[in-house]
Structure formats: structure tokens, C-alpha cells
Design a protein around this motif. Structure first.
Motif, PDB file in Angstrom:
ATOM      1  N   GLU A   1       5.049  -9.706  -1.934  1.00 24.69           N
ATOM      2  CA  GLU A   1       4.698  -8.572  -2.790  1.00 24.69           C
ATOM      3  C   GLU A   1       4.807  -7.307  -1.947  1.00 24.69           C
ATOM      4  OE1 GLU A   1       0.925  -9.224  -4.559  1.00 24.69           O
ATOM      5  OE2 GLU A   1       1.546 -11.019  -5.637  1.00 24.69           O
ATOM      6  N   ASN A   2       5.802  -6.508  -2.236  1.00 22.85           N
ATOM      7  CA  ASN A   2       6.120  -5.374  -1.391  1.00 22.85           C
ATOM      8  C   ASN A   2       5.139  -4.222  -1.595  1.00 22.85           C
ATOM      9  OD1 ASN A   2       7.595  -2.973  -0.306  1.00 22.85           O
ATOM     10  ND2 ASN A   2       9.175  -4.534   0.038  1.00 22.85           N
ATOM     11  N   PRO A   3       4.566  -3.677  -0.518  1.00 25.31           N
ATOM     12  CA  PRO A   3       3.579  -2.598  -0.637  1.00 25.31           C
ATOM     13  C   PRO A   3       4.159  -1.290  -1.176  1.00 25.31           C
ATOM     14  CG  PRO A   3       4.124  -2.983   1.659  1.00 25.31           C
ATOM     15  CD  PRO A   3       4.723  -4.108   0.884  1.00 25.31           C
ATOM     16  N   TYR A   4       5.492  -1.156  -1.168  1.00 27.38           N
ATOM     17  CA  TYR A   4       6.091   0.042  -1.743  1.00 27.38           C
ATOM     18  C   TYR A   4       5.942   0.089  -3.257  1.00 27.38           C
ATOM     19  CZ  TYR A   4       8.095   1.666   2.642  1.00 27.38           C
ATOM     20  OH  TYR A   4       8.253   2.159   3.921  1.00 27.38           O
ATOM     21  N   TRP A   5       5.557  -1.054  -3.847  1.00 24.53           N
ATOM     22  CA  TRP A   5       5.278  -1.100  -5.282  1.00 24.53           C
ATOM     23  C   TRP A   5       3.787  -1.247  -5.556  1.00 24.53           C
ATOM     24  CZ3 TRP A   5       9.604  -4.681  -7.720  1.00 24.53           C
ATOM     25  CH2 TRP A   5      10.750  -3.889  -7.951  1.00 24.53           C
ATOM     26  N   MET A   6       2.967  -0.910  -4.580  1.00 23.26           N
ATOM     27  CA  MET A   6       1.520  -1.033  -4.737  1.00 23.26           C
ATOM     28  C   MET A   6       0.862   0.341  -4.849  1.00 23.26           C
ATOM     29  SD  MET A   6       0.551  -4.119  -2.104  1.00 23.26           S
ATOM     30  CE  MET A   6       1.250  -5.749  -2.301  1.00 23.26           C
ATOM     31  N   TYR A   7      -0.311   0.356  -5.493  1.00 24.26           N
ATOM     32  CA  TYR A   7      -1.020   1.606  -5.752  1.00 24.26           C
ATOM     33  C   TYR A   7      -2.507   1.458  -5.480  1.00 24.26           C
ATOM     34  CZ  TYR A   7       3.223   2.861  -8.336  1.00 24.26           C
ATOM     35  OH  TYR A   7       4.519   3.129  -8.676  1.00 24.26           O
ATOM     36  N   THR A   8      -3.123   2.562  -5.154  1.00 21.34           N
ATOM     37  CA  THR A   8      -4.574   2.640  -5.201  1.00 21.34           C
ATOM     38  C   THR A   8      -4.933   3.339  -6.515  1.00 21.34           C
ATOM     39  OG1 THR A   8      -4.577   4.764  -4.031  1.00 21.34           O
ATOM     40  CG2 THR A   8      -4.793   2.766  -2.690  1.00 21.34           C
ATOM     41  N   ILE A   9      -6.184   3.173  -6.952  1.00 20.74           N
ATOM     42  CA  ILE A   9      -6.625   3.797  -8.198  1.00 20.74           C
ATOM     43  C   ILE A   9      -7.872   4.615  -7.917  1.00 20.74           C
ATOM     44  CG2 ILE A   9      -7.408   3.381 -10.560  1.00 20.74           C
ATOM     45  CD1 ILE A   9      -5.869   0.774 -10.529  1.00 20.74           C
ATOM     46  N   SER A  10      -7.822   5.879  -8.256  1.00 20.88           N
ATOM     47  CA  SER A  10      -8.934   6.792  -8.013  1.00 20.88           C
ATOM     48  C   SER A  10     -10.046   6.568  -9.047  1.00 20.88           C
ATOM     49  CB  SER A  10      -8.444   8.235  -8.076  1.00 20.88           C
ATOM     50  OG  SER A  10      -7.949   8.525  -9.373  1.00 20.88           O
ATOM     51  N   PRO A  11     -11.239   7.120  -8.804  1.00 23.51           N
ATOM     52  CA  PRO A  11     -12.354   6.941  -9.748  1.00 23.51           C
ATOM     53  C   PRO A  11     -12.028   7.375 -11.179  1.00 23.51           C
ATOM     54  CG  PRO A  11     -13.170   7.810  -7.682  1.00 23.51           C
ATOM     55  CD  PRO A  11     -11.676   7.839  -7.588  1.00 23.51           C
ATOM     56  N   ASP A  12     -11.065   8.298 -11.334  1.00 24.37           N
ATOM     57  CA  ASP A  12     -10.700   8.726 -12.688  1.00 24.37           C
ATOM     58  C   ASP A  12      -9.514   7.941 -13.238  1.00 24.37           C
ATOM     59  OD1 ASP A  12      -8.847   9.714 -10.968  1.00 24.37           O
ATOM     60  OD2 ASP A  12      -8.962  11.798 -11.630  1.00 24.37           O
ATOM     61  N   SER A  13      -9.251   6.773 -12.599  1.00 23.94           N
ATOM     62  CA  SER A  13      -8.229   5.814 -13.059  1.00 23.94           C
ATOM     63  C   SER A  13      -6.789   6.288 -12.872  1.00 23.94           C
ATOM     64  CB  SER A  13      -8.459   5.436 -14.536  1.00 23.94           C
ATOM     65  OG  SER A  13      -9.674   4.774 -14.686  1.00 23.94           O
TER      66      SER A  13
ATOM     67  N   HIS B   1      -2.174   6.060  -7.457  1.00 22.27           N
ATOM     68  CA  HIS B   1      -1.586   6.760  -6.319  1.00 22.27           C
ATOM     69  C   HIS B   1      -0.807   5.753  -5.485  1.00 22.27           C
ATOM     70  CE1 HIS B   1      -4.098  10.311  -7.114  1.00 22.27           C
ATOM     71  NE2 HIS B   1      -5.061   9.440  -7.379  1.00 22.27           N
ATOM     72  N   LYS B   2       0.375   6.131  -5.057  1.00 18.84           N
ATOM     73  CA  LYS B   2       1.184   5.239  -4.238  1.00 18.84           C
ATOM     74  C   LYS B   2       0.435   4.853  -2.962  1.00 18.84           C
ATOM     75  CE  LYS B   2       5.802   6.833  -5.586  1.00 18.84           C
ATOM     76  NZ  LYS B   2       7.057   7.455  -5.084  1.00 18.84           N
ATOM     77  N   LEU B   3       0.469   3.571  -2.642  1.00 25.57           N
ATOM     78  CA  LEU B   3      -0.138   3.129  -1.388  1.00 25.57           C
ATOM     79  C   LEU B   3       0.637   3.709  -0.204  1.00 25.57           C
ATOM     80  CD1 LEU B   3      -2.208   1.316   0.072  1.00 25.57           C
ATOM     81  CD2 LEU B   3      -0.544  -0.537  -0.068  1.00 25.57           C
ATOM     82  N   ILE B   4       1.959   3.706  -0.321  1.00 22.68           N
ATOM     83  CA  ILE B   4       2.816   4.274   0.720  1.00 22.68           C
ATOM     84  C   ILE B   4       3.531   5.478   0.114  1.00 22.68           C
ATOM     85  CG2 ILE B   4       4.775   3.885   2.259  1.00 22.68           C
ATOM     86  CD1 ILE B   4       4.047   0.945   2.308  1.00 22.68           C
TER      87      ILE B   4
END
Length: 230
Positions: free
Chosen positions: A140-152, A155-158
């Protein structure tokens, strides 16, 4: 021995594993998990001495039965849940300081082969590197991963200016697979880690990069071995 350099291989195997109870002794394919690593390491063209580092009497006896040397019993204070993984290696090097290179072989990587062990060491010397460790490509490539802020909001992980729409276009990314760690002994004593900005990578295929860290890992390995002959 390789290029006139002596090689010590260490199997760290404490008795108090939590994720998989007594995992080093659990039966896999008709033999204890630890036996898989011992058997492959004993085939090495370069390893001069293969030892186990353990505080557990039963593990020590099983390792001996499968042909692994036990020059010492690991102090109990170096076999705790919070003990850094490098400490048993540094402890072994204090007792056996005469070896030029050290290889760490975790028993939780049973499908790593002698070819992986020797090739990782050979690469380290061929490039005159201080350390070389095994890695595998991530599924699972981290370039396709995201974080999610408190307001949903996602945001790109990288962060990158590129937006990859096809898997084939993604940068290749690798992770440690835990199978083989090689280092020049004196450098390791000073660095106290196999990992640095000087460490080289030895790439292993995903199918040999199994790392037993949970009961489900152990179950899946047994299923895998029942379907394929090793």
C-alpha cells in the motif's frame, strides 16, 4: 568468512513474546519457528559462528538441538518488552568481540533463505558499506495515503506537486522486512543501530518477507505452507 573478514550471526529469541505466546517455539511446517532460521543460516558460505541470544532455557535447548551455538545466556534485563532490539546484539559483540561483521537474523522471518543472507552480506562488502539491511516493496503506497484533520479534511501524507492517477506511476517505496541486518562490527558498536544515512538496502521479494508478529500472521503462514512446498 568473506574476503578475509570473519562473520558472526546472531539469532535473538527471548521467551516473553506478547503478540504470539512462545512464538519462537511454535510449530510451523513440522518444526519450531526458530529452526527455519537456524537451518538456513547453517547453509551460509560466509558465517563463521551462528549463535542464539536468549534468556529462556527451553529456547536455548531447542536451538542447541537444531545446531545453533549458545556461548552465553542473555541477562534477564536485556529480555524485557521495552529492551531495544539492538541491545542483545551489542551485548553479544561485547562477549564475542573478535568478529569483523555481524548479522542479525530474527526468527520471525522464517521464509528468508540462505541466498538472502549471503547476498545481503556480499552487497555490504561489495559497496564497502558500513551496513546493509533487507527491505521489501510496500503493498500500500504512502503516496496514496492521507491524514484527516479534526474538520474531516483530507491531507496528503506525503506532500508533492505530482498527482498520481495510476499505480504504475507511483514512486517505488520500500519498508524494512526484518529478515536480514548486516553491519561492520566496530561501526555498529559506535552507531548503535543498523540504520543510518549510510545504510544500504537489499531488496527481497514480498513472498519471502513474512514477519510473524501476531497469531493471524502465524495462521496465514501455516496456510501458505500447506499450499506450497518449501
Amino acid at each position: 568468512m568473506i574476503e578475509g573478514k570473519t562473520v558472526l550471526a546472531i539469532l535473538p529469541a527471548r521467551g516473553g513474546s506478547k503478540g504470539v505466546t512462545r512464538k519462537n517455539l511454535r510449530e510451523v511446517g513440522g518444526k519450531p519457528l526458530i529452526a527455519w532460521t537456524i537451518e538456513e543460516a547453517k547453509k551460509s558460505l560466509h558465517i563463521d559462528k551462528l549463535i542464539i541470544s536468549s534468556e529462556d532455557d527451553e529456547i536455548i535447548q531447542v536451538a542447541k538441538a537444531w545446531g545453533c551455538e549458545v556461548p552465553f545466556k542473555r541477562p534477564i534485563e536485556l529480555a524485557q518488552d521495552e529492551t531495544p532490539g539492538i541491545e542483545p546484539v551489542l551485548h553479544a559483540l561485547k562477549i564475542l568481540p573478535q568478529y569483523d561483521y555481524v548479522i542479525l537474523l530474527q526468527p520471525t522471518s522464517p521464509l528468508r533463505t540462505v541466498d538472502d543472507i549471503d547476498a545481503c552480506l556480499e552487497k555490504c562488502l561489495a559497496f564497502n558499506a558500513n551496513a546493509c539491511v533487507s527491505v521489501a516493496a510496500v503493498t500500500e503506497n504512502p503516496y496514496w495515503m492521507y491524514t484527516i484533520s479534526p474538520d474531516s479534511i483530507m491531507h496528503k501524507l506525503i506532500e508533492t506537486n505530482n498527482y498520481f492517477t495510476r499505480r504504475q506511476d507511483l514512486p517505488k517505496v520500500y519498508k524494512l522486512n526484518g529478515a536480514v541486518y548486516v553491519a561492520e562490527s566496530e561501526w555498529l558498536r559506535k552507531n548503535k543501530s543498523f540504520l543510518s544515512n549510510e545504510t544500504m538496502a537489499y531488496i527481497m521479494p514480498w513472498e519471502r518477507s513474512v514477519d510473524i508478529d501476531s497469531e493471524s500472521d502465524l495462521f496465514n503462514l501455516k496456510i501458505f505452507l500447506s499450499d506450497y512446498s518449501y
